[in-house]
Design a protein around this motif. Structure first.
Motif, PDB file in Angstrom:
ATOM      1  N   ILE A 256       0.867  -1.193   0.000  1.00 47.68           N
ATOM      2  CA  ILE A 256       0.000   0.000   0.000  1.00 47.68           C
ATOM      3  C   ILE A 256       0.897   1.235   0.000  1.00 47.68           C
ATOM      4  O   ILE A 256       1.690   1.424   0.914  1.00 47.68           O
ATOM      5  CB  ILE A 256      -0.922   0.015   1.236  1.00 47.68           C
ATOM      6  N   GLU A 257       0.807   2.010  -1.036  1.00 53.06           N
ATOM      7  CA  GLU A 257       1.595   3.245  -1.116  1.00 53.06           C
ATOM      8  C   GLU A 257       0.691   4.414  -0.718  1.00 53.06           C
ATOM      9  O   GLU A 257      -0.356   4.636  -1.337  1.00 53.06           O
ATOM     10  CB  GLU A 257       2.102   3.462  -2.549  1.00 53.06           C
ATOM     11  N   ARG A 258       1.069   5.145   0.332  1.00 57.68           N
ATOM     12  CA  ARG A 258       0.259   6.309   0.735  1.00 57.68           C
ATOM     13  C   ARG A 258       0.877   7.583   0.163  1.00 57.68           C
ATOM     14  O   ARG A 258       2.085   7.778   0.240  1.00 57.68           O
ATOM     15  CB  ARG A 258       0.199   6.401   2.258  1.00 57.68           C
ATOM     16  N   VAL A 259       0.039   8.418  -0.417  1.00 57.13           N
ATOM     17  CA  VAL A 259       0.539   9.659  -1.024  1.00 57.13           C
ATOM     18  C   VAL A 259       0.479  10.791  -0.007  1.00 57.13           C
ATOM     19  O   VAL A 259      -0.539  10.966   0.659  1.00 57.13           O
ATOM     20  CB  VAL A 259      -0.309  10.026  -2.271  1.00 57.13           C
TER      21      VAL A 259
END
Lengths: 429, 333
Positions: B330-333
Motif C-alpha cells: 500500500i503506497e500512501r501519497v
C-alpha cells in the motif's frame, strides 16, 4: 631504470610462459569447474597425465615435447569458443572440444581455419562422414552407433528378438539427449519393439514424474542418454522404484563413477556402453604412477586414475599422440602442422599390437580411419557396475552397430548439411 | 477403483511431497527477505556449501586439501576417520554460523541504508564467491551423502494399496518415497520450530520487529547487525536442511545450487514474506507441475515441469501480485 628492468623481467617471463615454437601444441578445453566438473576432472587428469608420461619417458613424440594448453570452459559453450579463439593462433594441432555444444560451434570455424576437431564419441553424429566433414573426427564412434549397439545387446539378452518388448528412453532434453531418437525409432520398426520417450529438463535434479511413468508402464529396458546430475538422480530413482538394474543401460556418457556412486548399493548391476576397458590394470598406468604421480607431476590429485573418465582422457591422448607420430612419419619432419595432423587422423591406424606396445594391451579396439570414415572403429561393449567393489566390469564382447540402419541415416543427415552449407562432398576414392 | 484414478492420486501425493522439498529451499529466501528486504541470490549456493561442509566433516576430509598439497607439495586428503552424522551436522551448523557472522561483517555492515538492488547485487557476488570457495575447500567431485535415512518406495504402502484396484488392472500399489516422507516431517518440524522461535523468544520478537519496521526497531534498541547475523544463521540452518535432503537424493555436487530455480516460482506464488506461503506455494507448484506432466506432458513431448511451474506462478500473480500470502503493498501519497 627500475621500470625498464621490470619490463625486461616481465618480457622474459612472458616468453618463458608462452609455448616454444617447436613444441607440439595440443589445446585441452577442460572443465574442472561448474556443474559437470565431476565428469570433467578425471578426463582432464587422464589426458594430461598421459602426455606428461610421454614427455618424461620419451621426451615427447618424435623428439618434440607435447605442450598441453589447458583452457577452462566450465562446460560452457561461450567459454569454449573463447578458448578456441584464444588458442587458435598458437599453432594448435587439434581441438578436442569436450562438449557437443562447443563442437557444433567449432565445426564451421575450425573447418575454415584449417584445424582438425576431434569430438570423441560426441558432437554431430553425421560428422563421421569424412566426405562432407573433412576437418572433423569422431572416433571411436557415434551416438547412433551406441544406440544401435545397445539395442543389439538387449536383443541378445532376450534370446535374439525384441518383438513386442518395450524400451523407454530417458533423455536429457537437449540436442545431445535427442540424438539417438531417430535411430531408436528406425530400429523399433525393424525389431518390433515399442519406444517410449521421456525427456528430462536440465539439470535433471528432479525426475519423479518420469520414473513414476516408468513404474506404471513397466518397460523391459530403460536406455539413458543423460549427463551430469541427471545420471545419478536417474539411477537413484530407478533403484527407488526397484527397476531391475541389469535392464537399465546408459550411453557412454552415463556410465562413470560419478554417476553411480551417489546411489550407493542401489546402483549395483547398472550397465552402460563403453568403448574401452575399465580399471587401471595396464603397464602404461604403472608408468604413469612412477614417472608422473610419484614425481609430483600429476595433473590432479592422483586419485582418479583408472576411473572411466580418466581412461577416456588417456584414450583421447593416445589418439592425438598416435596421429602426431603418424604425421611425423608421413611428412618426415618432427614439427608438424594442423594440416599434417588432419591427414594423419584420416589415415590413422592403431592395431592391437600397437595398443600393447604403448602399454595398453586390449585397452580398446584396433582402429583404421579413412577418408570417408572419421569414426572408426565403431565398436562398443557393455560394462556393469559392482557397487560393493566399486568397479566396472565388461559383461559383453565388443559389438558393431547395425550399419544397415545407421549408414543411411548418416548419409542422409550429412548430405543435408552439405546442401545447406554449399559443400561439395569429396569422392574419397 | 480404476488404476487410472489411483495413479492420479499417486501423482498428486508425490507432487505434494516434491513440493515440500521445494519449500525447504524457498524457506531460506523468505527468512532473509522478511527480516532484511534482501532477495538472497546465494541461497541455492548456501544449500550446496552447507551440504558440502556436512559431507566433508562426515568423511573426515581435510578442508582446502588440494590447495595445501599444491602449495606445500604434501599428499594430504583426509584425516583418516569418519565423523558421526550428528557431530558432523553440529560442525556444519557451526560453519554456517561463522558464515553468517562473516557475511554481516564483510558485506552487509558496509551496505546499511543502500538500495535493495545494491544488496541483491552483493548476494550475486556472494553466490559466485561461495561457489568457488566451496570447490576450493571441499573439491568439486561428486559426494555421496549418507545420513542413514531410508530411501526408495515404501513396501508397506505398496502392499496396503495394491488391492484397491482389480488384480489385472495394471496397478502395482501406491509409490511413496520414504525419504520424501521424512523430508515432509522435517519441513513440518522446521516450520513449527521457526514459528515458535519467532513468536515465543525474545530474539524472535526482535526479528519480527525488524521485519515490520527496522527504523522503529532500531529506536527501541534492537541491534540491526545482530539481527542480520541471526537471520543469516537461521537461513544457513535452513540451507543445511535443504542441502542435506536434496543431497541425500542426488549426491552433493554443483547442480545442487540450481535447486534455487525450483524455489523461485514457489516464492512468486506464496509470497516473499510468508513462511506458510512458502509451504503452500511449494505444495501448489509440486502438485501442479506433476499433474500437468502426467496429464498433458505426453502430448507435448514431456519435460514440462520446469516451465509449467513458472507459468502457474505467473497465473497466480495476475490475480495476486504480492503472492498468495505476501504483504499487500500500500503506497500512501
Amino acid at each position: 631504470m627500475k621500470l625498464s628492468r621490470l619490463a625486461a623481467v616481465a618480457a622474459a617471463a612472458m616468453i618463458a610462459a608462452s609455448p616454444a615454437l617447436a613444441d607440439l601444441n595440443v589445446p585441452a578445453l577442460n572443465y574442472r569447474t561448474g556443474p559437470y566438473a565431476p565428469s570433467g576432472i578425471p578426463y582432464a587428469d587422464g589426458f594430461s597425465d598421459y602426455m606428461t608420461l610421454l614427455n618424461e619417458r620419451d621426451g615427447g613424440v618424435g623428439g618434440e615435447r607435447i605442450n598441453v594448453m589447458e583452457c577452462e570452459t566450465a562446460y560452457n559453450t561461450q567459454k569454449g569458443v573463447e578458448c578456441y579463439e584464444a588458442l587458435k593462433g598458437e599453432n594448435p594441432l587439434v581441438f578436442i572440444p569436450q562438449s557437443t555444444g562447443i563442437t557444433y560451434q567449432l565445426i564451421p570455424k575450425a573447418s575454415a581455419d584449417g584445424i582438425p576437431v576431434h569430438s570423441m564419441a560426441y558432437g554431430r553424429t553425421s560428422a563421421v562422414n569424412g566426405k562432407v566433414f573433412e576437418w572433423v573426427f569422431i572416433m571411436p564412434g557415434t551416438y547412433w552407433d551406441a544406440a544401435s549397439m545397445m539395442v543389439k545387446y538387449a536383443m541378445e539378452q532376450e534370446g535374439g528378438s525384441l518383438e513386442g518388448k518395450k524400451i523407454a528412453l530417458v533423455y536429457h532434453n537437449s540436442a545431445y539427449g535427442k540424438e539417438p531418437i531417430r535411430t531408436l525409432e528406425e530400429l523399433s520398426k525393424k525389431h518390433g519393439y515399442t519406444l517410449t520417450q521421456l525427456a528430462v529438463d536440465h539439470p535433471g535434479q528432479e525426475q519423479k514424474s518420469q520414473w513414476l511413468q516408468i513404474r506404471r508402464e513397466r518397460p523391459d529396458y530403460v536406455f539413458m542418454w543423460g549427463w551430469g546430475v541427471m545420471n545419478s538422480v536417474a539411477i537413484q530413482e530407478a533403484a527407488n522404484i526397484r527397476f531391475p538394474m541389469d535392464k537399465f543401460i546408459g550411453v557412454w556418457w552415463s556410465g562413470s563413477e560419478a554417476d553411480v556412486l551417489p546411489a550407493g548399493a542401489g546402483a549395483d548391476g547398472y550397465k552402460s556402453i563403453t568403448w574401452h576397458k575399465p580399471g587401471a590394470d595396464f603397464p602404461a598406468y604403472e608408468q604413469i604412477k612412477t614417472l608422473v604421480h610419484d614425481k609430483g607431476k600429476a595433473a590432479g590429485d592422483g586419485t582418479t586414475i583408472g576411473e572411466v573418465g580418466y581412461n577416456r582422457g588417456v584414450y583421447a591422448a593416445v589418439i592425438v599422440t598416435e596421429a602426431i607420430k603418424a604425421a611425423q612419419e608421413a611428412t618426415g619432419k618432427s614439427n608438424i602442422t594442423a594440416a599434417d595432423m588432419r591427414d594423419a587422423y584420416e589415415t590413422l591406424t592403431i592395431t592391437a599390437e600397437r595398443w600393447a606396445e604403448i602399454g595398453l594391451p586390449e585397452f580398446a579396439q584396433p582402429l583404421q580411419a579413412s577418408c570417408a570414415d572419421h569414426g572408426a572403429p565403431h565398436m562398443g561393449a557393455i560394462q556393469q557396475w559392482n557397487a560393493s567393489e566399486k568397479t566396472w566390469t565388461l559383461v559383453s564382447d565388443f559389438m558393431t552397430p547395425d550399419e544397415e540402419v545407421v549408414g543411411p541415416l548418416i548419409e542422409e543427415d550429412s548430405m543435408a548439411y552439405a546442401a545447406e552449407n554449399n559443400i561439395t562432398p569429396r569422392t574419397c576414392e | 477403483m480404476s488404476a487410472e484414478f489411483l495413479y492420479t492420486i499417486e501423482v498428486i501425493l508425490n507432487g505434494l511431497l516434491t513440493g515440500v522439498m521445494y519449500s525447504l529451499v524457498a524457506l531460506g529466501f523468505v527468512l532473509i527477505f522478511k527480516a532484511s528486504g534482501i532477495f538472497n541470490y546465494s541461497q541455492g549456493v548456501m544449500a550446496l556449501f552447507a551440504a558440502l561442509t556436512l559431507v566433508g566433516f562426515q568423511d573426515g576430509q581435510v578442508p582446502f586439501a588440494e590447495l595445501i598439497n599444491a602449495v606445500l607439495g604434501t599428499e594430504i586428503h583426509g584425516f583418516g576417520w569418519e565423523m558421526p552424522t550428528i557431530l558432523a551436522i553440529l560442525c556444519a551448523l557451526a560453519v554456517m554460523l561463522l558464515f553468517a557472522i562473516l557475511v554481516e561483517r564483510i558485506i552487509l555492515k558496509h551496505l546499511v541504508n543502500q538500495e535493495p538492488i545494491i544488496l541483491f547485487m552483493a548476494t550475486i557476488g556472494l553466490a559466485y564467491f561461495l561457489e568457488g570457495f566451496g570447490d576450493l575447500m571441499w573439491g568439486s567431485d561428486i559426494k555421496a551423502l549418507d545420513l542413514g535415512l531410508p530411501q526408495g518406495g515404501s513396501f508397506w504402502i505398496e502392499d496396503m494399496t495394491v488391492s484397491w484396484a482389480a488384480e489385472d488392472s495394471g496397478f502395482y500399489g501406491m509409490y511413496i518415497d520414504k525419504l520424501d516422507l521424512i523430508a515432509a516431517g522435517v519441513a513440518v518440524a522446521l516450520v513449527v520450530a521457526l514459528t515458535a522461535f519467532s513468536q515465543y523468544t525474545r530474539i524472535g520478537r526482535a526479528l519480527r520487529a525488524v521485519a515490520d519496521d527496522h527504523q522503529a526497531a532500531l529506536s527501541v534498541g534492537i541491534s540491526l547487525r545482530f539481527i542480520w547475523v541471526v537471520t543469516w544463521a537461521i537461513a544457513g540452518f535452513v540451507a543445511l536442511v535443504a542441502g542435506s535432503m536434496w543431497g541425500a537424493k542426488s549426491g552433493v555436487q554443483f547442480s545442487l545450487s540450481l535447486i534455487a530455480l525450483k524455489a523461485l516460482p514457489v516464492l512468486m506464488l506464496g509470497g516473499f514474506t510468508s513462511i506458510p506461503g512458502a509451504i503452500v506455494g511449494g505444495l501448489i507448484i509440486g502438485v501442479g507441475e506433476k499433474l500437468f506432466e502426467f496429464a498433458i506432458g505426453p502430448m507435448v513431448g514431456g519435460a514440462t515441469e520446469n516451465w509449467f511451474a513458472y507459468v502457474l506462478a505467473l497465473i497466480f500473480l495476475v490475480f495476486r501480485p504480492q503472492g498468495l500470502f505476501g504483504d499487500k503493498i500500500i503506497e500512501r501519497v
